[in-house]
Design a protein around this motif. Structure first.
Motif, short mmCIF file in Angstrom:
data_model
loop_
_atom_site.label_atom_id
_atom_site.label_comp_id
_atom_site.label_asym_id
_atom_site.label_seq_id
_atom_site.Cartn_x
_atom_site.Cartn_y
_atom_site.Cartn_z
N PRO A 114 0.83 -1.22 0.00
CA PRO A 114 0.00 0.00 0.00
C PRO A 114 0.85 1.26 0.00
O PRO A 114 1.93 1.30 0.60
CB PRO A 114 -0.81 -0.10 1.30
N TYR A 115 0.39 2.26 -0.73
CA TYR A 115 1.03 3.57 -0.76
C TYR A 115 0.61 4.29 0.51
O TYR A 115 -0.58 4.31 0.83
CB TYR A 115 0.47 4.33 -1.97
N SER A 116 1.52 4.86 1.25
CA SER A 116 1.07 5.57 2.46
C SER A 116 1.22 7.07 2.29
O SER A 116 2.04 7.55 1.50
CB SER A 116 1.80 5.06 3.69
N VAL A 117 0.39 7.80 3.03
CA VAL A 117 0.47 9.26 3.03
C VAL A 117 0.79 9.70 4.46
O VAL A 117 0.17 9.23 5.42
CB VAL A 117 -0.82 9.92 2.51
N GLN A 118 1.79 10.55 4.56
CA GLN A 118 2.15 11.12 5.86
C GLN A 118 1.74 12.58 5.87
O GLN A 118 1.99 13.30 4.91
CB GLN A 118 3.67 11.00 6.06
N THR A 119 1.07 12.99 6.94
CA THR A 119 0.76 14.41 7.10
C THR A 119 1.58 14.95 8.27
O THR A 119 1.96 14.21 9.18
CB THR A 119 -0.74 14.66 7.38
N ASN A 120 1.85 16.25 8.20
CA ASN A 120 2.63 16.88 9.27
C ASN A 120 2.27 18.35 9.31
O ASN A 120 1.82 18.91 8.30
CB ASN A 120 4.12 16.70 9.01
N LEU A 121 2.42 18.98 10.46
CA LEU A 121 2.26 20.43 10.59
C LEU A 121 3.48 20.98 11.29
O LEU A 121 3.92 20.42 12.30
CB LEU A 121 1.04 20.81 11.44
N TYR A 122 4.01 22.07 10.73
CA TYR A 122 5.03 22.86 11.42
C TYR A 122 4.36 24.13 11.90
O TYR A 122 3.64 24.78 11.12
CB TYR A 122 6.16 23.25 10.47
N ILE A 123 4.59 24.48 13.15
CA ILE A 123 4.06 25.74 13.68
C ILE A 123 5.22 26.49 14.31
O ILE A 123 5.93 25.94 15.17
CB ILE A 123 2.92 25.47 14.69
N ASN A 124 5.46 27.70 13.83
CA ASN A 124 6.60 28.51 14.28
C ASN A 124 7.91 27.74 14.17
O ASN A 124 8.75 27.78 15.06
CB ASN A 124 6.39 29.01 15.71
N GLY A 125 8.06 27.00 13.06
CA GLY A 125 9.31 26.32 12.78
C GLY A 125 9.46 24.94 13.40
O GLY A 125 10.46 24.27 13.18
N VAL A 126 8.47 24.50 14.17
CA VAL A 126 8.57 23.21 14.86
C VAL A 126 7.57 22.22 14.26
O VAL A 126 6.36 22.50 14.20
CB VAL A 126 8.29 23.36 16.37
N GLY A 127 8.09 21.05 13.82
CA GLY A 127 7.24 20.01 13.24
C GLY A 127 7.01 18.88 14.22
O GLY A 127 6.46 19.08 15.30
N ASN A 128 7.44 17.67 13.86
CA ASN A 128 7.30 16.48 14.72
C ASN A 128 5.85 16.16 15.06
O ASN A 128 5.54 15.74 16.17
CB ASN A 128 8.08 16.65 16.03
N ARG A 129 4.96 16.36 14.09
CA ARG A 129 3.54 16.03 14.32
C ARG A 129 3.07 15.05 13.24
O ARG A 129 1.99 15.20 12.68
CB ARG A 129 2.68 17.30 14.29
N GLU A 130 3.87 14.02 12.97
CA GLU A 130 3.56 13.12 11.86
C GLU A 130 2.40 12.18 12.18
O GLU A 130 2.33 11.62 13.27
CB GLU A 130 4.78 12.27 11.49
N GLN A 131 1.54 12.01 11.19
CA GLN A 131 0.59 10.91 11.18
C GLN A 131 0.74 10.21 9.84
O GLN A 131 1.03 10.86 8.84
CB GLN A 131 -0.86 11.40 11.34
N ARG A 132 0.52 8.89 9.83
CA ARG A 132 0.67 8.15 8.57
C ARG A 132 -0.54 7.25 8.36
O ARG A 132 -1.00 6.61 9.30
CB ARG A 132 1.95 7.32 8.63
N LEU A 133 -1.03 7.26 7.14
CA LEU A 133 -2.19 6.43 6.79
C LEU A 133 -1.84 5.57 5.59
O LEU A 133 -1.09 5.98 4.71
CB LEU A 133 -3.38 7.28 6.32
N ASP A 134 -2.47 4.37 5.54
CA ASP A 134 -2.53 3.64 4.28
C ASP A 134 -3.84 4.06 3.62
O ASP A 134 -4.90 4.00 4.24
CB ASP A 134 -2.53 2.13 4.53
N LEU A 135 -3.76 4.50 2.37
CA LEU A 135 -4.98 4.97 1.69
C LEU A 135 -5.92 3.81 1.40
O LEU A 135 -5.50 2.65 1.31
CB LEU A 135 -4.59 5.69 0.40
N TRP A 136 -7.19 4.11 1.26
CA TRP A 136 -8.22 3.08 1.03
C TRP A 136 -8.45 2.82 -0.46
O TRP A 136 -9.41 2.20 -0.86
CB TRP A 136 -9.54 3.48 1.70
N PHE A 137 -7.52 3.31 -1.29
CA PHE A 137 -7.57 3.07 -2.74
C PHE A 137 -6.12 3.08 -3.23
O PHE A 137 -5.21 3.44 -2.48
CB PHE A 137 -8.39 4.17 -3.44
N ASP A 138 -5.94 2.67 -4.46
CA ASP A 138 -4.61 2.72 -5.06
C ASP A 138 -4.45 4.08 -5.75
O ASP A 138 -5.09 4.34 -6.76
CB ASP A 138 -4.46 1.59 -6.08
N PRO A 139 -3.62 4.97 -5.19
CA PRO A 139 -3.53 6.34 -5.73
C PRO A 139 -2.72 6.44 -7.01
O PRO A 139 -2.53 7.54 -7.53
CB PRO A 139 -2.84 7.09 -4.59
#
Length: 302
Positions: free
Chosen positions: A118-143
């Motif tokens: 499965p292809y996975s998608v990782q999302t992240n947010l940086y706020i004021n230069g700081v990230g480290n908020r990763e979440q990762r999903l396996d998509l429910w379709f073949d992208p």
């Protein structure tokens, strides 16, 4: 009488859901690539085919594009067909970012994989230069077999990541709890494709196989329905300009968009329960103390 009342209630409810959806979908028809965007690097790695843009990664270079303008609040969408076949080691990213060391950033990163995984998608947010908020999903379709839409919706109350209009992540404004929220830096919209085989696939164990290259991501349906910000204007003034007031009303400030509706909440729960494979909030090795926003976002550690 009771039946008639409940019928009218259902009517008004479905109308409000419809209005909420139409607001969420935005009111601007999608534009051609060159109206909104420009190549950012490696323009020789771009090919254009009618409404489609193809961007390639080979063993010389990746490539990237950026919006011509910066924005504050609204919704940005692009339809992407990801790299087909063996894409291990590659990353295709679609993101918004402001400039400077204390930048804000909202990321979609699509992590390639060996054929059939499965292809996975990782999302992240940086706020004021700081990230480290990763979440990762396996998509429910073949992208990789078709185009799917990927969107970032942003207002003063929340940042929402959407896949085919299904919310996969929400980051809520928690300034009342003393946490910073990205709302005073105008952001550009970007996409890039690059080789990240030091970490992208199975933590870097699977390397990019260049014999399967070049690796091509395809794009269409470029849509930015957001508040355009002059580069010369200070952040706080842009924030004022892009916020509804007595004399101007912006669709992203509609009360119905201050949080997800019931249907969207159900979708988000489904995504988390069935497709999330990593959440920084539950990573006790990295974060022995649960990050404050996770507590308020209702993440439970098992």
């Amino acid at each position: 009488m009771a039946a008639a009342t409940s019928a009218s209630k259902i009517m008004s409810l479905s109308l409000s859901v419809f209005l909420g959806l139409s607001l969420f979908l935005g009111l601007v028809s999608s534009a051609k690539f060159d109206q909104l965007f420009q190549p950012y690097w490696a323009s020789d790695h771009f090919t254009y085919e009618g409404e489609l843009l193809h961007m390639k990664l080979d063993n010389f270079s990746g490539a990237g594009f950026s919006s011509k303008n910066k924005y504050m609040f609204g919704k940005v969408t692009v339809q992407i067909k990801l790299i087909e076949g063996d894409s291990a080691g590659t990353v295709t990213a679609f993101y918004m970012s402001s400039d400077g060391p204390l930048h804000n950033e909202f990321d979609f990163e699509f992590l390639g994989n060996t054929t059939g995984e499965p292809y996975s998608v990782q999302t992240n947010l940086y706020i004021n230069g700081v990230g480290n908020r990763e979440q990762r999903l396996d998509l429910w379709f073949d992208p990789t077999t078709d185009f799917h839409s990927y969107s970032i919706f942003w207002n003063q109350r929340q940042v929402v990541f959407l896949v085919d209009e299904t919310p996969i992540r929400v980051h809520t404004n928690m300034e009342s709890k003393g946490l910073p929220f990205p709302k005073d830096q105008a952001m550009g919209v970007y996409s890039s494709i690059w080789n990240a085989d030091d970490w992208a696939t199975q933590g870097g164990r699977v390397k990019t196989d260049w014999s399967h290259g070049p690796f091509v991501a395809s794009y269409k349906g470029f849509d930015i329905n957001a508040c355009e910000c002059p580069v010369s204007v200070a952040g706080a003034d842009n924030a004022k300009k892009c916020t509804s007031s007595a004399d101007k009303k912006y669709w992203w400030d509609e009360p119905v968009l201050s949080e997800l509706n019931v249907h969207q909440n159900h979708q988000l729960v489904w995504v988390k329960n069935h497709h999330m494979v990593y959440d920084y909030c539950t990573d006790t090795a990295r974060f022995p103390v649960t990050p404050v926003e996770c507590v308020h976002h209702g993440h439970h550690r098992h």
